[in-house]
Design an enzyme around this catalytic site. Structure first.
Site, PDB file in Angstrom:
ATOM      1  N   TYR A 127      -1.984  -1.386  11.186  1.00  0.00           N
ATOM      2  CA  TYR A 127      -1.907  -2.269  10.018  1.00  0.00           C
ATOM      3  C   TYR A 127      -1.266  -1.231   8.537  1.00  0.00           C
ATOM      4  CZ  TYR A 127      -3.731  -1.264   4.736  1.00  0.00           C
ATOM      5  OH  TYR A 127      -3.812  -1.315   3.681  1.00  0.00           O
TER       6      TYR A 127
ATOM      7  N   LYS B 104       2.011  -3.544   6.508  1.00  0.00           N
ATOM      8  CA  LYS B 104       2.411  -3.616   5.060  1.00  0.00           C
ATOM      9  C   LYS B 104       3.660  -3.509   4.890  1.00  0.00           C
ATOM     10  CE  LYS B 104      -1.906  -4.149   3.252  1.00  0.00           C
ATOM     11  NZ  LYS B 104      -1.768  -5.612   2.699  1.00  0.00           N
TER      12      LYS B 104
ATOM     13  N   SER C 100       1.118  -1.082   0.352  1.00  0.00           N
ATOM     14  CA  SER C 100       0.073  -0.214  -0.061  1.00  0.00           C
ATOM     15  C   SER C 100       0.514   1.454   0.216  1.00  0.00           C
ATOM     16  CB  SER C 100      -1.433  -0.340   1.418  1.00  0.00           C
ATOM     17  OG  SER C 100      -1.531   1.149   1.562  1.00  0.00           O
TER      18      SER C 100
HETATM   19  N1  UFG Z   1     -12.558  11.174   3.622  1.00  0.00           N
HETATM   20  C1  UFG Z   1     -13.839  12.248   3.813  1.00  0.00           C
HETATM   21  N2  UFG Z   1     -14.880  11.454   3.954  1.00  0.00           N
HETATM   22  C2  UFG Z   1     -15.128  10.272   4.544  1.00  0.00           C
HETATM   23  C3  UFG Z   1     -13.776   9.227   3.818  1.00  0.00           C
HETATM   24  C4  UFG Z   1     -12.804   9.880   3.288  1.00  0.00           C
HETATM   25  O1  UFG Z   1     -13.631  13.326   3.604  1.00  0.00           O
HETATM   26  O2  UFG Z   1     -16.151   9.705   4.624  1.00  0.00           O
HETATM   27  C5  UFG Z   1     -11.348  11.822   2.500  1.00  0.00           C
HETATM   28  C6  UFG Z   1     -10.515  11.474   3.847  1.00  0.00           C
HETATM   29  O3  UFG Z   1     -10.053  11.993   4.481  1.00  0.00           O
HETATM   30  C7  UFG Z   1      -9.220  11.671   2.829  1.00  0.00           C
HETATM   31  C8  UFG Z   1      -9.554  10.838   1.020  1.00  0.00           C
HETATM   32  O4  UFG Z   1     -10.689  11.038   1.524  1.00  0.00           O
HETATM   33  O5  UFG Z   1      -8.603  12.512   1.882  1.00  0.00           O
HETATM   34  C9  UFG Z   1      -9.494   9.278   1.184  1.00  0.00           C
HETATM   35  O6  UFG Z   1      -9.730   8.332   2.057  1.00  0.00           O
HETATM   36  P1  UFG Z   1      -9.753   6.964   2.114  1.00  0.00           P
HETATM   37  O7  UFG Z   1     -10.170   6.743   3.714  1.00  0.00           O
HETATM   38  O8  UFG Z   1     -10.570   6.463   1.092  1.00  0.00           O
HETATM   39  O9  UFG Z   1      -8.450   6.637   2.286  1.00  0.00           O
HETATM   40  P2  UFG Z   1      -6.767   6.875   2.688  1.00  0.00           P
HETATM   41  O10 UFG Z   1      -6.729   7.968   1.704  1.00  0.00           O
HETATM   42  O11 UFG Z   1      -7.343   7.662   3.451  1.00  0.00           O
HETATM   43  O12 UFG Z   1      -6.222   5.247   2.474  1.00  0.00           O
HETATM   44  C10 UFG Z   1      -6.526   4.542   1.617  1.00  0.00           C
HETATM   45  C11 UFG Z   1      -6.954   3.569   2.516  1.00  0.00           C
HETATM   46  C12 UFG Z   1      -5.370   2.924   2.230  1.00  0.00           C
HETATM   47  C13 UFG Z   1      -4.406   2.101   2.066  1.00  0.00           C
HETATM   48  C14 UFG Z   1      -3.905   3.685   1.910  1.00  0.00           C
HETATM   49  C15 UFG Z   1      -3.279   4.342   0.961  1.00  0.00           C
HETATM   50  O13 UFG Z   1      -7.805   2.913   2.784  1.00  0.00           O
HETATM   51  O14 UFG Z   1      -5.953   1.070   3.537  1.00  0.00           O
HETATM   52  O15 UFG Z   1      -4.878   4.423   0.863  1.00  0.00           O
HETATM   53  O16 UFG Z   1      -2.941   5.365   1.046  1.00  0.00           O
HETATM   54  F1  UFG Z   1      -3.079   2.506   2.922  1.00  0.00           F
END
Ligand code: UFG
Length: 341
Positions: free
Chosen positions: A151, A155, A126
């Protein structure tokens, strides 16, 4: 005879899409899954899309004797290891659950591969390993940052386990770690897709469930980041493009085109997209309005991360192809379809 590929976690989101692409590329897929975060219907989806009944064993990859039976029974020289827990927040609350499942399953698999003389392994890593990188986009040489969750640590640790086991077993084990950025969307057939249990943690399932009326309102976590529109930047990659990256990476190992015994590739689009852009893109792709508001920042979020994909483009001969608008349409089609199944 078709070449076999073992796909652990093959009933899950990325695993099921990869099972489809492997089958369509002519491989025989053997899926192992315990449905801890997946649904039996995805096996039916794979069958409907490909016209091929996937070989399937219901087992927990932490159960070494059950896995041994898979090695005894099936012919394959390659494996792709998807089976793992992936909820960042839960991993902070239950670290032992994450370390045990994510690491033990992988060590079992690697030991059995060595024991049974099966050589090629792809690991689902990841972009989380890069943390809050100083220089963007990140290349594979960008230093990894200490993980901010168990988590994320699993990785990093699993990457290191693979690197060390490959180094100790020259000629017997070859590995590739694919560092995924943010996988989104669904198969164009809308027969398989992401199926979060409970309240989704990730942005796109939260968006689609809000559009479907399952959630009242999407919270955008922070509009005061140091980015053009104040929301976080991510590299959203279509899950079918991501699945195809596995097909080319496994082909590279099988045909011995790998340059090192252990290799790492970023799998993203190379294009940063903000949360606001994604939300508005979803609205215009599907011609609907989404109920959203701006909420405080979410703990642990990095401001921005996106991939330098040069290595994957040049070495794997792979690049992300699907347009974001089509990906966002597929996410909505899947959401509409899944409730009918
Ligand atoms: N976000 C919102 N509202 C929500 C959910 C997410 O604004 O309800 C925002 C988050 O703050 C972030 C973006 O959308 O800025 C993406 O969030 P995600 O949770 O979809 O993804 P992440 O980038 O946090 O994490 C994902 C995977 C992880 C992985 C990571 C690697 O969930 O497993 O990408 O970059 F490790």
């Amino acid at each position: 005879m078709k070449r076999g590929v073992l796909v652990t976690g093959g009933a899950g989101y990325i695993g099921s899409h990869t099972a489809v692409e492997l089958t369509e590329a002519g491989y025989e897929v053997i899926i192992v899954d315990n449905f801890s975060n997946s649904d039996r219907n995805s096996l039916e989806g794979i069958r409907k899309i490909t016209g091929v009944e996937p070989k399937f064993v219901e087992a927990d990859c932490c159960d070494k004797e059950a896995m041994r039976r898979v090695f005894e029974e099936y012919e394959f020289d390659s494996a792709i290891h998807f089976a793992a827990y992936k909820a960042v927040g839960e991993s902070v609350a239950k670290p032992a659950k994450y370390y045990r499942n994510n690491l033990l399953s992988f060590i079992n698999l690697l030991e059995l591969m060595l024991e049974y003389g099966r050589k090629n392994i792809l690991f689902s890593s990841s972009a989380t390993v890069y943390g809050d990188a100083e220089v963007l986009p990140v290349t594979e040489l960008t230093p990894r940052k200490p993980a901010t969750s168990p988590y994320g640590n699993t990785k990093q640790m699993a990457e290191d386990i693979l690197r060390d086991m490959v180094a100790a077993n020259t000629g017997k084990l070859c590995g590739i770690a694919l560092r995924y950025f943010n996988p989104i969307g669904a198969h164009p057939s809308a027969l398989i897709g992401e199926l979060p249990r409970g309240v989704p943690n990730n942005l796109v399932p939260y968006i689609t469930q809000t559009a479907a009326g399952i959630r009242e309102c999407l919270s955008i976590f922070g509009d005061d980041y140091n980015t053009p529109d104040g929301s976080c930047l991510r590299d959203y990659i279509d899950v079918v493009d991501l699945a195809r990256a596995h097909v080319v990476a496994i082909g590279r190992l099988i045909e011995e085109r790998n340059k090192q015994n252990y290799e790492v590739f970023n799998i993203g689009t190379g294009r940063p997209v903000s949360v606001f852009e994604l939300v508005h893109g979803f609205e215009s792709a599907n011609n609907l309005k989404l109920n959203y508001n701006v909420a405080p920042r979410r703990a642990g979020d990095v401001t921005a991360v996106w991939a330098d994909t040069t290595l994957a483009n040049e070495e794997l001969g792979w690049r992300a192809e699907r347009e974001l608008i089509d990906t966002l349409r597929s996410a909505w089609e899947w959401e509409c379809n899944v409730r009918k199944q």
